[in-house]
Design a protein around this motif. Structure first.
Motif, PDB file in Angstrom:
ATOM      1  N   GLU A 186       0.801  -1.227   0.063  1.00 27.99           N
ATOM      2  CA  GLU A 186       0.134   0.063   0.002  1.00 27.99           C
ATOM      3  C   GLU A 186       1.020   1.067  -0.071  1.00 27.99           C
ATOM      4  OE1 GLU A 186       0.071  -2.358   2.306  1.00 27.99           O
ATOM      5  OE2 GLU A 186       0.162  -1.398   4.402  1.00 27.99           O
TER       6      GLU A 186
ATOM      7  N   LEU B 348      -5.711  -2.038  14.856  1.00 23.89           N
ATOM      8  CA  LEU B 348      -5.457  -2.541  13.440  1.00 23.89           C
ATOM      9  C   LEU B 348      -4.734  -3.937  13.636  1.00 23.89           C
ATOM     10  CD1 LEU B 348      -4.989   0.213  11.059  1.00 23.89           C
ATOM     11  CD2 LEU B 348      -7.235  -1.088  11.367  1.00 23.89           C
ATOM     12  N   VAL B 354      -9.776  -6.441   9.898  1.00 29.57           N
ATOM     13  CA  VAL B 354     -10.459  -5.689   9.017  1.00 29.57           C
ATOM     14  C   VAL B 354     -11.164  -6.432   8.060  1.00 29.57           C
ATOM     15  CG1 VAL B 354      -9.254  -3.719   9.669  1.00 29.57           C
ATOM     16  CG2 VAL B 354      -8.157  -5.133   7.906  1.00 29.57           C
ATOM     17  N   GLN B 355     -10.763  -7.570   7.648  1.00 28.77           N
ATOM     18  CA  GLN B 355     -11.341  -8.345   6.174  1.00 28.77           C
ATOM     19  C   GLN B 355     -12.740  -8.780   6.673  1.00 28.77           C
ATOM     20  OE1 GLN B 355     -10.014  -7.755   3.470  1.00 28.77           O
ATOM     21  NE2 GLN B 355      -8.045  -7.002   4.176  1.00 28.77           N
ATOM     22  N   SER B 404     -18.274  -4.867   6.249  1.00 31.53           N
ATOM     23  CA  SER B 404     -16.810  -5.464   6.671  1.00 31.53           C
ATOM     24  C   SER B 404     -16.371  -4.244   7.816  1.00 31.53           C
ATOM     25  CB  SER B 404     -15.770  -5.699   5.723  1.00 31.53           C
ATOM     26  OG  SER B 404     -15.426  -4.532   4.923  1.00 31.53           O
ATOM     27  N   LYS B 406     -13.241  -2.912   7.658  1.00 27.33           N
ATOM     28  CA  LYS B 406     -12.454  -2.274   6.569  1.00 27.33           C
ATOM     29  C   LYS B 406     -13.401  -1.217   6.245  1.00 27.33           C
ATOM     30  CE  LYS B 406     -12.041  -4.206   2.933  1.00 27.33           C
ATOM     31  NZ  LYS B 406     -11.548  -5.469   1.757  1.00 27.33           N
ATOM     32  N   SER B 407     -14.803  -1.129   5.917  1.00 27.50           N
ATOM     33  CA  SER B 407     -15.625   0.016   5.350  1.00 27.50           C
ATOM     34  C   SER B 407     -15.908   1.064   6.333  1.00 27.50           C
ATOM     35  CB  SER B 407     -16.774  -0.434   4.845  1.00 27.50           C
ATOM     36  OG  SER B 407     -17.750  -1.016   5.703  1.00 27.50           O
ATOM     37  N   MET B 413     -14.288   1.799  13.764  1.00 23.25           N
ATOM     38  CA  MET B 413     -13.507   0.709  14.075  1.00 23.25           C
ATOM     39  C   MET B 413     -13.363   0.324  15.774  1.00 23.25           C
ATOM     40  SD  MET B 413     -10.555   0.151  11.360  1.00 23.25           S
ATOM     41  CE  MET B 413     -10.799   0.665   9.550  1.00 23.25           C
TER      42      MET B 413
END
Ligand SMILES: Nc1ncnc2c1ncn2[C@@H]1O[C@H](COP(=O)(O)OP(=O)(O)OP(=O)(O)O)[C@@H](O)[C@H]1O
Ligand SMILES: [Mg+2]
Lengths: 320, 514
Positions: A186, B348, B354-355, B404, B406-407, B413
């Motif tokens: 990334e 994280l 996150v997936q 998810s 991630k979004s 989060m």
């Protein structure tokens, strides 16, 4: 007696360098894919294709160089198929790699049958093997000449590549981008580096070197093709890559270990040890090496006693 | 008149709308930044701040709207285009390569090459010069893996400057900094605008927003609520614009007294990853219905302390007792079985997958409990119901339990982690940086939840680099310095200055030389 042991060890060293070369070539190729973040289990199949088409090319063109070109082209084609599936189509790298290995095994057998009408191996006087290089001056100096002179060009190439690959990976822009692609894609993408392209390039370079390694097997010291001729060397390279992380110097050390096991197993065979046991040697060595390495890297558990603890605290108090 | 005002703007975004599926992240947003100012962008988690900046930086294409840079209409289709226009962005989550040096990271993508090889000596020299002229101190030859978060951020800013940026966007730059590092950063940003550069700053810390910025724009639910000069605004007024209701800033009211000891550490020592001493002789007790806060500059052993307590790192010496069970060196599942719930510092790394969906993240760690599984099969119906309830209770802004992680926006989060850990009915809560990257309204909600757990008799160990948070919540305040607990303070009477002195090791040095 003394002279005998000396000759024995010197010829063993020469044998180790010879047997190390193909594993080293394919593993240095794999160093590129490893650094680019691809787990390339398809090395074995690429090598096998290189060996087979090396023989074909050598017969058709009547030169060892022709064999090298053919072998490398075949292996590069395998690498292209691999990276199209893995990088462009995002298929699982282990599944694709295994499938290509199986395909290479089957394809070389069928083509042997179709073209030569035989099973097992291709032995033919029309196959031109690699020339040996006699290094001038050194060749005739007794122990040195035996160790440093008289190999095929690919052996010299393999060892020279250790340095070259190191320079490419750590000193050029291409190498930097390949490493960043594997480590932090990334970050690379946010700076406009095309990570997919880097992975394709790494896979192509890997195909070239794996093909050369295969050609070394069939046109180097034994001039013939045999079914499953790579006999696990591609997987040994994968093992080396796992514990070296693709660093060329560590790759060299790992490959020398396997080269030693390979040479030692040949020697054992001539001494009358059962060939089935002998064939196990490289794999026993690889498993033991992996075990020892991970054993050494296990987290160390530190336990302290009261005496340990009080001593430095007092020292600190006096110090300040 | 309109023409000469327009000429003064570095950035104009006009009528920007950005949708993600059914969700509208930016709704007809008009946002203009004058040349040479520091313009703050504030709003709740999920208000659309990061999305708006991503549109400006070419990472997302807007569904409608126009962008002008320095008065000229532009089409920003990729970050490369944005960089070419003189924009630079420091992202909320850093994008550095750990194994490379500072100089290599800064020049990544635009290396100085001579004779086919990278000329690292020139790169190092160029970074030295840039570092001197911008006042951002870094050692160009250090490997990024070994840097503190504050230095990593300086590297990110230098990366942007090295690409010739005149308009710098910073997304929550102080969320991971200590107060001192934050102050240094603002001094640097002020230096930038003095040189005619323009700065856009996203932050949840309203006090620093008012202190450092010239103009503030508030976003709520994807739309602009207002743009006003910072002078004349107050924190309370800003908070009300963001949340849509008044927000309470004071110390939390507390009743009830502490009960029996729940967690006891006795003379704990521990080593860090490199085998060096990280914790020295740490003894502490947390009682039922009590909040003990650990304050300190990041990197003084808080990480290791949290890991030791959570069963993620074995102590090298000492005893640890949770609910009457000896847990020194026990693995995490045993410690959790003994009554631990844990909100880790870096969401994280240890907080969420996150997936995976929100639902799966809510389930994690409880997959074997009879409430959520039967005969080896997971009862997804129940998990979904639980997730939906928690989404409501913790006000997680999302499309639903199946979305998810991630979004989600950064703050949302964090709420997923809090929801999972706070809803398990455990007797001991280890909370590490609970409001990192969380907006002011949600911070208040989280603080209320923490106080509610306290009222229920849960023992709470709070680790935070934010002093105001420690002072607002704690019953007892411990200060950590170089792996030792150097002071125990009463948050009702202590001043910020006094805590700051302890954090810098003032008391420690005095003790050592005595
Ligand atoms: N790639 C994406 N796909 C789907 N939804 C997204 C995506 N990125 C953001 N969103 C949604 O858009 C909304 C705005 O998110 P954004 O990240 O801009 O918020 P924010 O204001 O930066 O919040 P925070 O302060 O928590 O970082 C959120 O509801 C988020 O869930
Ligand atoms: Mg954000």
């Amino acid at each position: 007696m003394e002279i005998l042991t000396q000759v024995f060890t010197i010829s063993l060293i020469a044998a180790i360098l010879r047997t190390t070369a193909p594993i080293l070539l394919v593993a240095l190729g794999g160093a590129f894919t490893t650094k680019a973040g691809i787990f390339n289990i398809g090395l074995e199949g690429q090598m096998l294709m290189g060996a087979f088409f090396g023989v074909l090319g050598s017969m058709w063109t009547g030169s060892a160089l022709g064999g090298l070109v053919f072998g490398v082209t075949a292996s590069v084609l395998m690498a292209v198929i691999f990276s199209v599936f893995v990088v462009t189509l995002r298929a699982n790298e282990v599944v694709v790699g295994l499938a290509l290995n199986i395909m290479a095994g089957g394809l070389t057998i069928s083509l042997t049958k179709a073209i030569f009408g035989v099973r097992g191996s291709i032995v033919n006087p029309a196959i031109v093997g690699m020339p040996r290089i006699h290094v001038p001056l050194i060749h005739d100096i007794r122990p040195l000449g035996q160790i440093l002179s008289g190999y095929t060009p690919l052996v010299y190439t393999a060892f020279a590549l250790v340095f070259l690959v190191w320079v490419i990976l750590f000193r050029t822009r291409l190498g930097l981008y390949i490493r960043v692609t594997g480590e932090k894609p990334e970050a690379a993408q946010s700076l406009g580096i095309r990570t997919a392209r880097m992975q394709h390039i790494a896979s192509l370079i890997c195909g070239v070197l794996a093909g050369a390694a295969g050609v070394h097997l069939s046109l180097g010291y034994i001039v013939m093709f045999a079914e499953n001729m790579s006999s696990g060397r591609g997987f040994m390279a994968v093992a080396v890559l796992i514990f070296s992380g693709g660093d060329p110097v560590k790759v060299l050390l790992g490959c020398l270990l396997f080269g030693f096991a390979d040479a030692a197993s040949l020697r054992l065979q001539t001494m009358g040890v059962s060939s089935y046991l002998v064939l196990m040697v490289p794999f026993v060595v690889s498993v033991s090496a992996l075990f020892l390495l991970s054993w050494r890297q296990r987290p160390k558990i530190i336990r302290e006693t009261l005496q340990h603890l009080t001593a430095p605290v007092v020292a600190k108090g006096q110090g300040s | 008149m309109a023409a000469d005002i327009a000429a003064d703007f570095a950035i104009e975004m006009i009528g920007i709308t950005k949708r993600f599926g059914p969700l509208t992240a930016n709704r007809d947003v008009s946002f203009a930044v004058r040349k040479g100012e520091i313009h703050a962008l504030v709003g709740e988690n999920g208000a659309g701040k990061t999305t708006l900046m991503n549109v400006l930086f070419g990472m997302h294409l807007p569904d409608s709207g126009q962008i002008k840079v320095n008065g000229a209409q532009v089409e920003i289709t990729s970050p490369q285009v944005a960089i070419g226009l003189g924009l630079g962005m420091v992202h909320q989550h850093f994008k550095l390569v750990p194994s490379l040096t500072v100089a290599e990271n800064i020049f990544l993508g635009m290396e100085i090459v001579r004779g086919g090889l990278i000329d690292s000596a020139s790169q190092v020299a160029a970074v030295r010069a840039l570092s001197a002229s911008s006042g951002l101190a870094v050692d160009p030859t250090r490997v990024v893996r070994d840097l503190s978060v504050g230095s990593e951020q300086r590297v990110e800013i230098l990366k942007v400057l090295a690409r010739g940026a005149r308009i710098v966007i910073l997304d929550e730059p102080t969320a991971v900094l200590t107060p001192q590092e934050g102050r240094d950063l603002f001094r640097t940003l002020r230096g930038f605008t003095d040189q005619g550069m323009t700065v856009i700053l996203i932050s949840h810390h309203l006090d620093e927003v008012l202190e450092v910025s010239d103009t503030v724009t508030v976003l709520r639910d994807g739309a602009v609520i207002g743009t006003e000069p910072a002078k004349g605004l107050t924190e309370a007024r800003l908070a009300q614009m963001m949340v849509g209701r008044p927000v309470d800033f004071g110390r939390k009211r507390r009743d009830g007294t502490a009960g029996a000891p729940v967690l006891t550490l006795t003379r704990i020592h521990a080593r860090d990853d490199r085998g060096l001493p990280a914790l020295m002789d740490v003894s502490l007790t947390v009682h039922a219905g009590e909040i003990v806060a650990i304050a300190g500059v990041d990197g003084n052993g808080q990480t290791e302390l949290a890991e030791v307590v959570a069963g993620l790192r074995g102590p090298s010496y000492g005893r640890m007792n949770l609910n009457g069970r000896d847990i020194a060196g026990a693995p995490a599942d045993i410690v959790r079985g003994a009554g631990l719930a844990h909100v880790p510092a870096d969401r994280l790394v240890r907080g969420v997958d996150v997936q995976a969906s929100i639902m799966s993240n809510i389930l994690m760690g409880r997959q074997d409990s009879s409430a959520f599984s039967k005969g080896g099969m997971i009862r997804w119906g129940r998990v979904r119901a639980e997730a939906a309830a928690l989404i409501k209770r913790f006000d997680i802004r999302t499309q639903g339990p199946d979305a998810s992680v991630k979004s989600l926006s950064g703050g949302n989060m964090q709420k997923v982690v809090l929801a999972r850990e706070f809803s398990q009915g455990k007797q001991f809560l280890l909370i590490d940086q609970p409001t990192r990257g969380v907006d002011i309204g949600a911070t208040e909600g989280i603080h209320d939840e923490i106080m509610r757990r306290r009222a229920e008799g849960v023992a709470i160990l709070l680790i935070s680099v934010q002093l105001d948070e420690c002072m607002k919540l704690a019953d007892r305040l411990l200060v950590m310095f170089q792996g030792c607990l150097v002071a125990e303070l009463d948050p009702k009477t202590v001043t910020v200055n006094e805590i700051g002195l302890h954090m810098m090791g003032a008391s420690h040095n005095r003790k050592a030389s005595a």
